[in-house]
Design an enzyme around this catalytic site. Sequence first.
Site, PDB file in Angstrom:
ATOM      1  N   CYS A 286       0.851  -1.204   0.000  1.00  0.00           N
ATOM      2  CA  CYS A 286       0.000   0.000   0.000  1.00  0.00           C
ATOM      3  C   CYS A 286       0.878   1.243   0.000  1.00  0.00           C
ATOM      4  O   CYS A 286       0.765   2.123   0.855  1.00  0.00           O
ATOM      5  CB  CYS A 286      -0.945   0.008   1.190  1.00  0.00           C
ATOM      6  SG  CYS A 286      -1.969  -1.463   1.323  1.00  0.00           S
ATOM      7  N   ALA A 287       1.768   1.336  -0.992  1.00  0.00           N
ATOM      8  CA  ALA A 287       2.866   2.299  -0.974  1.00  0.00           C
ATOM      9  C   ALA A 287       2.463   3.731  -1.285  1.00  0.00           C
ATOM     10  O   ALA A 287       3.107   4.669  -0.815  1.00  0.00           O
ATOM     11  CB  ALA A 287       3.942   1.857  -1.966  1.00  0.00           C
ATOM     12  N   PRO A 289       0.905   7.427  -1.276  1.00  0.00           N
ATOM     13  CA  PRO A 289       1.591   8.247  -2.279  1.00  0.00           C
ATOM     14  C   PRO A 289       3.104   8.213  -2.234  1.00  0.00           C
ATOM     15  O   PRO A 289       3.748   8.896  -3.018  1.00  0.00           O
ATOM     16  CB  PRO A 289       1.085   9.654  -1.967  1.00  0.00           C
ATOM     17  CG  PRO A 289       0.864   9.634  -0.495  1.00  0.00           C
ATOM     18  CD  PRO A 289       0.371   8.246  -0.169  1.00  0.00           C
ATOM     19  N   GLY A 291       5.574   8.336   0.663  1.00  0.00           N
ATOM     20  CA  GLY A 291       6.472   8.894   1.665  1.00  0.00           C
ATOM     21  C   GLY A 291       7.349   7.858   2.338  1.00  0.00           C
ATOM     22  O   GLY A 291       8.569   8.035   2.478  1.00  0.00           O
ATOM     23  N   LYS A 292       6.764   6.745   2.746  1.00  0.00           N
ATOM     24  CA  LYS A 292       7.535   5.707   3.427  1.00  0.00           C
ATOM     25  C   LYS A 292       8.449   4.982   2.450  1.00  0.00           C
ATOM     26  O   LYS A 292       9.589   4.639   2.783  1.00  0.00           O
ATOM     27  CB  LYS A 292       6.582   4.732   4.129  1.00  0.00           C
ATOM     28  CG  LYS A 292       5.727   5.393   5.213  1.00  0.00           C
ATOM     29  CD  LYS A 292       4.754   4.408   5.835  1.00  0.00           C
ATOM     30  CE  LYS A 292       3.867   5.078   6.869  1.00  0.00           C
ATOM     31  NZ  LYS A 292       2.972   6.094   6.272  1.00  0.00           N
ATOM     32  N   ASP A 307       0.816  -1.192  -4.821  1.00  0.00           N
ATOM     33  CA  ASP A 307      -0.467  -0.605  -4.461  1.00  0.00           C
ATOM     34  C   ASP A 307      -1.490  -1.079  -5.482  1.00  0.00           C
ATOM     35  O   ASP A 307      -1.149  -1.315  -6.642  1.00  0.00           O
ATOM     36  CB  ASP A 307      -0.386   0.925  -4.454  1.00  0.00           C
ATOM     37  CG  ASP A 307      -1.494   1.569  -3.635  1.00  0.00           C
ATOM     38  OD1 ASP A 307      -1.212   2.065  -2.531  1.00  0.00           O
ATOM     39  OD2 ASP A 307      -2.657   1.575  -4.108  1.00  0.00           O
ATOM     40  N   ASP A 348       1.706  -0.585   5.431  1.00  0.00           N
ATOM     41  CA  ASP A 348       0.940   0.590   5.860  1.00  0.00           C
ATOM     42  C   ASP A 348      -0.509   0.291   5.491  1.00  0.00           C
ATOM     43  O   ASP A 348      -0.995   0.681   4.435  1.00  0.00           O
ATOM     44  CB  ASP A 348       1.465   1.832   5.141  1.00  0.00           C
ATOM     45  CG  ASP A 348       0.824   3.118   5.648  1.00  0.00           C
ATOM     46  OD1 ASP A 348       0.053   3.039   6.623  1.00  0.00           O
ATOM     47  OD2 ASP A 348       1.083   4.177   5.062  1.00  0.00           O
ATOM     48  N   CYS A 401      -2.700   4.250  10.734  1.00  0.00           N
ATOM     49  CA  CYS A 401      -2.912   5.588  11.310  1.00  0.00           C
ATOM     50  C   CYS A 401      -4.264   5.622  12.018  1.00  0.00           C
ATOM     51  O   CYS A 401      -5.028   6.574  11.887  1.00  0.00           O
ATOM     52  CB  CYS A 401      -2.823   6.665  10.238  1.00  0.00           C
ATOM     53  SG  CYS A 401      -3.939   6.447   8.833  1.00  0.00           S
TER      54      CYS A 401
END
Length: 474
Positions: A286-287, A289, A291-292, A307, A348, A401
């Site tokens: 689930c990459a 947008p 950032g990680k 993704d 994520d 999150c």
Amino acid sequence: MNLNAPPRRPDRPRNRSGALNRPGQGGSAEAARLEAEHHPGLPARLAAAAILGDIIGKSHSLEECFSPGAIPARLGGLDARDVALARSIVTVALRRLGTIRAALGELLEKGLPRQVAHLEWTLIAAAAQVLFLDVPDHAAVDLAVRATRLESKTAPFAGLINGVLRNLARGREKILAESDPLDLDTPAWLAARWRKTYGEELARAIAAANRDEPTLDLTVKSDPALWAQRLGGIVLPTGSVRLITHTSIAELDGYADGEWWVQDAAAALPARLLGVGPGVSAADFCAAPGGKAAQLAELGADVTAIDRSAERLKRLAANFQRLKLHADVIVADIVGLKAQPFDAILIDAPCLSTGTIRRHPDIAWTKKPTDIAALVAVQARMLDKAVELVKPRGAIVYCTCSLEPEEGEMQVAALLRRNPDVIRWPIAPAEVGDVAGVINENGELRTLPCHLPAADPRLSGLDGFFAARLSRRG
């Protein structure tokens, strides 16, 4: 000025008898257009009210409604200033929706008639301005009344709208004094959950933090102190740079050169916990947008960004191009993914996202408690896939999150029960900047919106995140 009387102008459309047309009669569309053109700020208010209806009434997301391809399009013809105003109105209305509705409920004892129920959005948009924005009361009231007159169905209620909003302005001091972040501006089901999970004191602190404007945090490629100085920010204990600025992101020093990217300080922690370096194969589930994934690539890892959304991966690719980083990009459903084993995997996972309400206030009013079960099932399948695809003794970092324990602590505990080959690899406080209170008794990360307090709310807080580091036995 009599706000209940229609304004008289020679350029208003007239019917065959020479009388002014009222919106909703012949030429209503043209009348509405002219009315908006001759009253600066009215188009922005109309857009804000319509978007509030889309979000609260139809569960569209805030970002979706303000995206260039939003359907239905509410922002057509608005200049950048009006779009920004509409977004400000919508955002503060969502952030303080409970307070606004309670105050309007006191003034509308019988509510709005069913045939004009959509006037609630006009009232909420105007109330947000009266109570919380730096807008003169008369302007907010006047434009709401004019908006009401644009439809023949709602025009008879212009006097009611006028009276309610004027009484709201008169009662502002009392309304704000009695406004409660947990009992009013948090949906009851979430307030009950947070009280049960975190206790009364922490639940109230979370709710209070959610009413503040979000912070602006950057992850920099190198030398956080230098970039904090150049951009007028501070370096957080976690290594992120936090700014106070209203300058457009793209206009800030270092953006065009790809020296940093926007990423909440809490969101920047999970990727660091993988401990990757040059030559390490790392997958980001689930990459988008990105950032990680960018953090992993900057550390030298061979990154595979996965993704299911091709559109979101286009955004990741654009970000990586600006940052001058590389990743192999795969459009795929994680659960059905077939790939060679990886040294490290970051998950994520999709979640209720209640840890980001300060940043995305629509989440509080569009998510439902019934959403949790389906999300938990998806998260469990992703964790099982990660265990399948990680090499023996490889690292898995699972994060969400969300503030809900089913999507964090309970999800990891369930994995450990069903798979004895998985072990927890505790996180040390020093790995997350020694921020007080963010590591639980099992060595898992749990940040809350009220963590990392500061005297200035613009420099305070973190997104609510959960992260656990796991490993597969060799």
